[in-house]
Write a protein that holds these residues in place. Structure first.
Motif, PDB file in Angstrom:
ATOM      1  N   ALA A 298     -61.575  76.042  70.372  1.00  0.00           N
ATOM      2  CA  ALA A 298     -60.799  74.873  70.157  1.00  0.00           C
ATOM      3  C   ALA A 298     -60.768  73.401  70.520  1.00  0.00           C
ATOM      4  O   ALA A 298     -60.120  72.145  69.920  1.00  0.00           O
ATOM      5  CB  ALA A 298     -59.196  75.098  70.598  1.00  0.00           C
ATOM      6  N   GLN A 299     -61.550  73.205  71.490  1.00  0.00           N
ATOM      7  CA  GLN A 299     -61.809  71.596  72.248  1.00  0.00           C
ATOM      8  C   GLN A 299     -60.312  70.778  72.351  1.00  0.00           C
ATOM      9  O   GLN A 299     -60.602  69.493  71.615  1.00  0.00           O
ATOM     10  CB  GLN A 299     -63.170  71.207  71.377  1.00  0.00           C
ATOM     11  CG  GLN A 299     -64.159  71.731  71.303  1.00  0.00           C
ATOM     12  CD  GLN A 299     -65.694  70.301  71.343  1.00  0.00           C
ATOM     13  OE1 GLN A 299     -65.097  69.901  70.503  1.00  0.00           O
ATOM     14  NE2 GLN A 299     -66.384  71.216  70.742  1.00  0.00           N
ATOM     15  N   SER A 300     -60.152  71.906  73.354  1.00  0.00           N
ATOM     16  CA  SER A 300     -58.440  71.042  73.336  1.00  0.00           C
ATOM     17  C   SER A 300     -57.355  71.891  72.770  1.00  0.00           C
ATOM     18  O   SER A 300     -56.786  70.867  71.964  1.00  0.00           O
ATOM     19  CB  SER A 300     -57.695  69.491  73.187  1.00  0.00           C
ATOM     20  OG  SER A 300     -57.273  69.195  74.070  1.00  0.00           O
ATOM     21  N   ILE A 301     -56.392  72.128  72.899  1.00  0.00           N
ATOM     22  CA  ILE A 301     -55.392  72.598  72.381  1.00  0.00           C
ATOM     23  C   ILE A 301     -54.779  71.636  72.023  1.00  0.00           C
ATOM     24  O   ILE A 301     -53.608  70.718  71.321  1.00  0.00           O
ATOM     25  CB  ILE A 301     -54.483  73.798  72.877  1.00  0.00           C
ATOM     26  CG1 ILE A 301     -55.439  75.675  72.634  1.00  0.00           C
ATOM     27  CG2 ILE A 301     -52.950  74.347  72.508  1.00  0.00           C
ATOM     28  CD1 ILE A 301     -54.964  76.737  72.974  1.00  0.00           C
ATOM     29  N   PRO A 302     -53.988  70.802  73.367  1.00  0.00           N
ATOM     30  CA  PRO A 302     -53.613  69.861  73.177  1.00  0.00           C
ATOM     31  C   PRO A 302     -53.651  68.757  72.081  1.00  0.00           C
ATOM     32  O   PRO A 302     -52.414  67.864  71.592  1.00  0.00           O
ATOM     33  CB  PRO A 302     -53.464  68.994  74.708  1.00  0.00           C
ATOM     34  CG  PRO A 302     -53.473  70.257  75.318  1.00  0.00           C
ATOM     35  CD  PRO A 302     -54.315  71.271  74.381  1.00  0.00           C
ATOM     36  N   ALA A 303     -54.866  68.975  71.797  1.00  0.00           N
ATOM     37  CA  ALA A 303     -56.141  67.459  71.442  1.00  0.00           C
ATOM     38  C   ALA A 303     -55.261  67.999  69.460  1.00  0.00           C
ATOM     39  O   ALA A 303     -54.767  66.788  68.526  1.00  0.00           O
ATOM     40  CB  ALA A 303     -56.680  66.834  71.011  1.00  0.00           C
ATOM     41  N   HIS A 304     -55.188  68.737  69.594  1.00  0.00           N
ATOM     42  CA  HIS A 304     -55.077  69.847  68.048  1.00  0.00           C
ATOM     43  C   HIS A 304     -54.472  70.651  67.719  1.00  0.00           C
ATOM     44  O   HIS A 304     -54.107  71.222  66.836  1.00  0.00           O
ATOM     45  CB  HIS A 304     -56.228  70.478  68.075  1.00  0.00           C
ATOM     46  CG  HIS A 304     -58.068  69.551  67.880  1.00  0.00           C
ATOM     47  ND1 HIS A 304     -59.002  69.967  69.165  1.00  0.00           N
ATOM     48  CD2 HIS A 304     -58.195  68.258  67.908  1.00  0.00           C
ATOM     49  CE1 HIS A 304     -60.074  69.095  69.368  1.00  0.00           C
ATOM     50  NE2 HIS A 304     -59.236  68.493  68.078  1.00  0.00           N
ATOM     51  N   PHE A 305     -52.951  71.173  68.718  1.00  0.00           N
ATOM     52  CA  PHE A 305     -51.547  71.649  68.599  1.00  0.00           C
ATOM     53  C   PHE A 305     -51.232  71.658  66.979  1.00  0.00           C
ATOM     54  O   PHE A 305     -50.581  72.104  66.465  1.00  0.00           O
ATOM     55  CB  PHE A 305     -50.954  71.335  69.248  1.00  0.00           C
ATOM     56  CG  PHE A 305     -50.305  72.035  69.465  1.00  0.00           C
ATOM     57  CD1 PHE A 305     -49.392  73.413  69.528  1.00  0.00           C
ATOM     58  CD2 PHE A 305     -48.548  71.886  68.901  1.00  0.00           C
ATOM     59  CE1 PHE A 305     -48.904  74.482  69.926  1.00  0.00           C
ATOM     60  CE2 PHE A 305     -47.368  72.466  69.056  1.00  0.00           C
ATOM     61  CZ  PHE A 305     -46.963  74.309  69.660  1.00  0.00           C
ATOM     62  N   PRO A 306     -51.153  70.117  66.632  1.00  0.00           N
ATOM     63  CA  PRO A 306     -50.568  69.849  64.960  1.00  0.00           C
ATOM     64  C   PRO A 306     -51.395  70.759  63.771  1.00  0.00           C
ATOM     65  O   PRO A 306     -50.533  71.322  63.242  1.00  0.00           O
ATOM     66  CB  PRO A 306     -50.598  68.428  64.773  1.00  0.00           C
ATOM     67  CG  PRO A 306     -50.632  67.605  66.304  1.00  0.00           C
ATOM     68  CD  PRO A 306     -51.269  68.522  67.342  1.00  0.00           C
ATOM     69  N   ASP A 307     -52.832  71.442  63.916  1.00  0.00           N
ATOM     70  CA  ASP A 307     -53.617  71.376  63.545  1.00  0.00           C
ATOM     71  C   ASP A 307     -53.886  73.622  63.446  1.00  0.00           C
ATOM     72  O   ASP A 307     -53.325  74.070  62.610  1.00  0.00           O
ATOM     73  CB  ASP A 307     -54.993  71.364  63.416  1.00  0.00           C
ATOM     74  CG  ASP A 307     -55.425  69.461  63.522  1.00  0.00           C
ATOM     75  OD1 ASP A 307     -55.571  69.279  61.829  1.00  0.00           O
ATOM     76  OD2 ASP A 307     -55.541  68.854  64.211  1.00  0.00           O
TER      77      ASP A 307
END
Length: 443
Positions: A55-64
């Motif tokens: 994911a290389q960051s759940i917080p950064a890519h949570f909308p995706d």
């Protein structure tokens, strides 16, 4: 492998102030990652279906994640490089219908592993890597129960090409795998199985490694096979493979359909009154015709209250009858069609840059990414303001703050270790907050 996909110099703009226009909407006809997963799992509803994503960051890519992982036949999402920290509550990054089970990296930025498992599937934590100062492989193993069959499910992440994790990984498999009928492990091992070198030769396992093509392709670098699927039984593999997941990282998404039947989800049904269907004119007539003499004539306060409640309940039963309501896990309401459209445009721009990494394609990708990010932030903040702040409902405000980890946290206290002096010191120095009246911004 860690690459920074977010430009810290990005500026926040309002969606209403954006003058950008789309000259070409042909990308809308291309299938999304969600479409790819629907196609893979549509005929495998009776199997245990799972994926792995770097994911290389759940917080950064949570909308995706919200947009991509809505498939009803998907049961588990294994995540490498979660980038979660203890200060970030799980409630802020829960996918509808899933439990979030996580093992955060504590000592350094990045890293971390996590498992999203359907909330109706029982599990037990078996083992996980201890986060310490020295770098090392990160993993999380859980036991998943299917009727009378026990499955060992694990996610594994090796953060560097230089870390020697081979013996420790073999020890883990020898320790736990014989205890279970089936074993599935997925992850980013950072060992390219396309190479014939000493590092690859050291990677041995008593599990079956499913054959995949290159799973990682960074611009101007040779493709490599770093992400793996390991299973105990080839005969139980219905299908497996990989999908491009440009929204997250330069790693492919791995998918597996394993022939074990997961338990069926039980629909939650609550009994609720239907206040939306009230005919207020008819209600007013019935209220005016109520005979209150029985309340006045009652000999005691308790009897008066009982008769009064009985009359009010009769009104409720007639005008707002109790009915069964099935709870549904709805996607984020702020994830609008416009946000999804911009997510697809950003993914196409990134794919073009990945295939032809020149300066022009990089700039187009950067602009598409930044615009998608700021529109997503605007929609999220607009939803929070309208549904939480604008309603002027203190209960909803506090529930929202609790979902962010703000407020009182439940703690287990051993009364035998309490000191009267420490208690006195705590209460004598506690800070009180008298007024919290206005929220100017929601981050």
């Amino acid at each position: 492998m860690i690459h920074n996909n977010d430009d810290p110099s990005d500026t926040f703009y309002s969606i209403s102030s954006s003058n950008e226009t789309d000259s070409d909407d042909s990308f809308l006809s291309l299938p999304s990652l969600s479409d790819d997963l629907d196609a893979q799992f549509c005929d495998a509803s009776k199997n245990f279906n799972l994926i792995h994503i770097n994911a290389q960051s759940i917080p950064a890519h949570f909308p995706d994640m919200l947009a991509s992982f809505q498939n009803k036949n998907l049961h588990a999402i294994l995540v490498s490089e979660s980038w979660l920290k203890p200060c970030l509550p799980s409630t802020s990054f829960c996918l509808p219908g899933f439990h979030l089970i996580r093992n955060d990296r504590l000592s350094r930025p990045g890293g971390g592993v996590a498992i999203y498992l359907r909330s109706h599937i029982p599990y037990t934590v078996i083992d996980f890597s201890q986060q310490h100062n020295s770098p090392g492989a990160e993993y999380f193993f859980i036991e998943v129960l299917f009727s009378n069959t026990k499955l060992l499910l694990g996610v594994f992440y090796n953060p560097s090409l230089t870390i020697d994790y081979f013996l420790s990984f073999e020890d883990l498999l020898e320790k736990f795998s014989p205890l279970f009928s089936h074993t599935i492990i997925m992850g980013d091992f950072n060992t390219c199985l396309l190479k014939n070198d000493s590092r690859t030769s050291r990677f041995t396992s008593n599990l079956h490694i499913l054959p995949l093509s290159a799973t990682h392709a960074f611009p101007n670098c040779l493709p490599s096979l770093l992400d793996l699927i390991l299973v105990s039984s080839i005969s139980h593999v219905e299908k497996f493979g990989q999908c491009v997941a440009t929204a997250f990282s330069y790693h492919n998404l791995l998918f597996l359909s394993y022939k074990l039947r997961p338990p069926k989800a039980k629909r939650k049904i609550l009994m609720r009154r239907n206040f939306n269907g009230i005919d207020f004119e008819s209600l007013a007539v019935d209220v005016s015709n109520i005979d209150w003499s029985g309340v006045h004539d009652a000999s005691s306060i308790d009897e008066k209250i009982n008769r009064f409640n009985s009359l009010i309940t009769q009104l409720y039963d007639k005008h707002a009858p109790i009915r069964p309501v099935r709870l549904k896990h709805l996607p984020a309401p702020w994830l609008t069609d416009e946000v999804k459209r911009l997510q697809k445009k950003r993914n196409i721009a990134k794919a073009k840059y990945r295939l032809d990494p020149n300066g022009t394609n990089r700039e187009k990708y950067r602009k598409a990414r930044n615009r998608c990010n700021r529109v997503c932030r605007d929609e999220h903040q607009r939803h929070i303001y309208k549904s939480v702040i604008e309603e002027n409902d203190s209960a909803r405000v506090w529930n929202f703050l609790k979902s962010l980890g703000v407020g009182k946290q439940r703690r287990d206290i051993n009364s035998q270790n309490l000191s009267l002096n420490l208690l006195n010191q705590h209460f004598s120095s506690s800070v009180t907050f008298d007024n919290i009246t206005k929220f100017n911004t929601i981050s």
